[in-house]
Design an enzyme around this catalytic site. Sequence first.
Site, PDB file in Angstrom:
ATOM      1  N   SER A 255      29.656   9.371 136.742  1.00  0.00           N
ATOM      2  CA  SER A 255      30.699  10.342 136.389  1.00  0.00           C
ATOM      3  C   SER A 255      30.365  11.748 136.886  1.00  0.00           C
ATOM      4  O   SER A 255      31.180  12.382 137.575  1.00  0.00           O
ATOM      5  CB  SER A 255      30.898  10.358 134.866  1.00  0.00           C
ATOM      6  OG  SER A 255      29.727  10.813 134.195  1.00  0.00           O
ATOM      7  N   ASP A 256      29.177  12.256 136.544  1.00  0.00           N
ATOM      8  CA  ASP A 256      28.873  13.636 136.936  1.00  0.00           C
ATOM      9  C   ASP A 256      28.600  13.756 138.425  1.00  0.00           C
ATOM     10  O   ASP A 256      28.852  14.803 139.026  1.00  0.00           O
ATOM     11  CB  ASP A 256      27.722  14.215 136.112  1.00  0.00           C
ATOM     12  CG  ASP A 256      26.464  13.373 136.140  1.00  0.00           C
ATOM     13  OD1 ASP A 256      26.501  12.249 136.665  1.00  0.00           O
ATOM     14  OD2 ASP A 256      25.430  13.833 135.600  1.00  0.00           O
ATOM     15  N   CYS A 257      28.100  12.684 139.055  1.00  0.00           N
ATOM     16  CA  CYS A 257      27.924  12.719 140.510  1.00  0.00           C
ATOM     17  C   CYS A 257      29.281  12.785 141.213  1.00  0.00           C
ATOM     18  O   CYS A 257      29.431  13.482 142.229  1.00  0.00           O
ATOM     19  CB  CYS A 257      27.145  11.495 140.981  1.00  0.00           C
ATOM     20  SG  CYS A 257      25.448  11.453 140.394  1.00  0.00           S
TER      21      CYS A 257
END
Length: 721
Positions: free
Chosen positions: A493-495
Site C-alpha cells: 500500500s505505502d509503496c
Amino acid sequence: MIRRPPRSTLSSSSAASDVYKRQVVDKINRLKLDRYRRNWPHKTVPHVRPITAKPEVDMKKWRLHCHEGRQVWQYDDENTSGRKDQTFIERYMLGLTMKEKRVVRKQSAEALFDGANFLSRLQHEDGHWPNDYSGPLFLTPGVVFIKYAIYGGNYKHMFSNEAQRLEIIRYLANHQNPDGGWGMHTESHSTMLGTVLNYVTVRLAGEPATSPMCLVAKEWIRSRGGAISIPSWGKMWLCIMNLYSYNGVSAVLPEMWLLPYWVPFAMGRFWCHSRMVTLPFGYFFGKKWQCPLDATLMAVRGEIYVEHFHKVAWSKQRDNIYKDDVYTPIHLMYRLAAPILMLYDKIHLRTLRKQSIKISYDHMKYDDMSTNYICLGPVNKVLNMLVAFIEDGVESPHFRRHEQRLDDYLWEGPEGLRMIGYNGSQLWDTSFAAQALCAGGLEGECPQALRGAHHYIDIAQVREDPPAREGFFRSRTKGAWNFSTRDQGWQVSDCTAEGLRIPLLLRNSGILTTPFPQERIFDGVDEVLSLRSEELGGWGSYEAPRGPKYLELLNCADIYKDIMIDYVYSECTSSCVHTLCLFRRQFPSYRPSEVNTAIREGVRCVKRLQRRDGSFYGSWGNCFTYAGFLVSEALKEAGETQNSPAFRKLTEFTLSKQMEDGGWGEDFNSCVTCEYVHLSLIHISEPTRLLSISYAVFCLKKKKKNTYINQRITYYNIRRE
C-alpha cells in the site's frame, strides 16, 4: 476498545457471544504482552562494527549488475564483464572509496547542493538507487541449508564460486557478538535461534569445528543446554536439515489449507508473509521430509547438543524455548490446541494429507510463477526452491528458474556476503531520493537524476492483476508498486502511494520529455483505494486486514509479534492519505467521492492511532520519529491546521525527545519495547543519528517556525563540526 453487543444479540446468538469472549481474551493478552515487552531486559548491540574478519578475496573484482532494478553481485575473477574498473557505486557499496575530509559548509544551500550531487552519483543508469537491505541474521542460513540439501554438500555446486562461500562465512564472522553468539539481527543480543542457525551455516559452508569462531559459538550453545531450546522457526529448519526430530515440533498441518474461507482462522485470512511461510513449513511437516544424513551433519549433531541426539526426549521439547529468545510468549489457547493438532497428525487420513500437500504445492508454485520466481520474501523463496527440487528435480525448468533468481537476494558489502530481507528496496529508495530532491527545490539543478527516477518509477509499476488471483488469496495489483521491482509482483500500500507520488510531483516540473500516462496514474489511485479497509478507515501493508485480531492468540512464532493478520498502520495510512491529497488537487474529477472518503477516513484512522503522549508507533521503521515524520506530512497535506490537537501533541512529544546536543537519536529497542528509547551514545553511528534527526526536523517543520528549535539544531550542528 471492545464494545459489548446488546443483550438481545447475546441471548439470540451464541456465535456473537463467542466472538466477544475471544475479543476480551485477546485484549487481556495484549495488555500482558505490553507489560512483558516494556520490561525487555536486553540492550541493542552496535550495527556498525569494526570489520575484524578481513576479506580473503580481491574486493575489486566484485561487480554489481543491474537491469530494470534487478540487482545481482557477481565475482568477476576472469573479467567476463568486460569492465576493467569498478564503478563509483560499486566502490562505495563495498567500502572501497577514499574517506574524504569533512568540510564545514558555510551555508545550508551549499550543503544541500553538495548532498544532492553526491546522491546523484549513487544512482544507477536505469534510474534506481541500489542499496543494501540486510539486517536479519536468520536469512543467510536458509540459502546455505537448501543448497547443502540439494547438492549434498558439494561446494562447487552450492556456491557460484569460492569467493561467495568465503564471503558468507566472513559476513557471519563480522556479526558474531563478543560472547560468541549471534542475534536475530545485527543489533540483537545473542539468541539461541541466531546462534544455532549461523553456527550450522558456517559449518555446512566449510568452516572447521575447531576454528575460533566455531569454538566460542559451540560453547555458547552447549553452555545453555544445547539446540533443543531453539524457537519454533529454528526447530523446523533443523528438522529439514535432519538436525532435529519432527516429534519435537508443534504440528504445522498442511490440512489447514483445506479450510473454507468463512472459517475465522482459514489460511487466506492470515497476513501474507505468515501464510506464505506456513505454506512450505506445512508441506515439510506433512511429508516429514529431511535432508539425507551425512558425515558433516552427524558431526554437527554432536556439536550442538549436550545429550546424544537419539537419547533426547523430543516430544518434551515442543514448548522448550530458550528464555532470551522469547519475545511473544505462547498463549494458553494455542497450548491447548497444540496437542489436538499433534493427535490429528498421528491419525490423519492419508488421502486428506495427500490432497493438502498437493494444494500446498499448487499455492507455492503459483507464488513462484506470479513473482517470476522471486517469491514474496527471502524465507519462502528458499523453502519454495527446495520444494521445487523435491517435486520436480534439479534439471526441471521450474527448479532452474528458481536457482537463477536466488542471487537477487544476495548482497555483497564491506563485511561480506549476506541474504537481504527482500530482493531489494529499489522502489522505496528511489521514491524517497526523488522526493528529497523535490523537497529541496532542486528540479532545475538535478533534472537528469529526477528524469532517471521517473523512468524507474515508470518501469516499476505493475500493469496487470495476477491470473486466477481469487483462488490463491491474492489482491488486485494493476497499478501497484512493489517495495522492490515490478517482477516481484506483490503490491504494497505505502509503496504504491510513494511510487505514485513521483509522477504527481514531476508532472508540472517542466523537466520531463515524456509525461507519465494519465490512465496509469488512475490505475495507481484505483489500487490505493482497493487496499483500504472500509471498516477501519486506514491501510494495512499488503492487503486490507482480513482476519479478526484475536487470531494473534494462535501465534506460535515466539520470536515475533502481531504477525497473524495484516493490521492498519499509521505509516501506511499516512503515505496513502498524503498521495491521495496530491492527486485530488491535480485530478479533482476522478472518483471524487471515493477519494474524499478515503482521505477523511484515513485521517480519522491516523488520529485514533495517536498515543496519549502524542506519539505514533512505527511498525515499518525506527520507530516513533519515523512514524511522526510520515504522519505530520499526511496531516498537513490533508488540511489539518498546525494548532490542531494531533499536531500540537506530536510536536510536544518530538521536542521532549531532543537530546542535549540538539539532535535526536532513537534506539532500535523502541520497536521492541513499544516505548521511545534514546540511542545510547556508545552505539551512535553517523548515518543512524542523522536519519533520526531528519525525521524529527521534518516532523517539526510542519509547525510554525520556532526559534528555540532552530537554536538547538544549530547547536547540534556546531558540535558535529
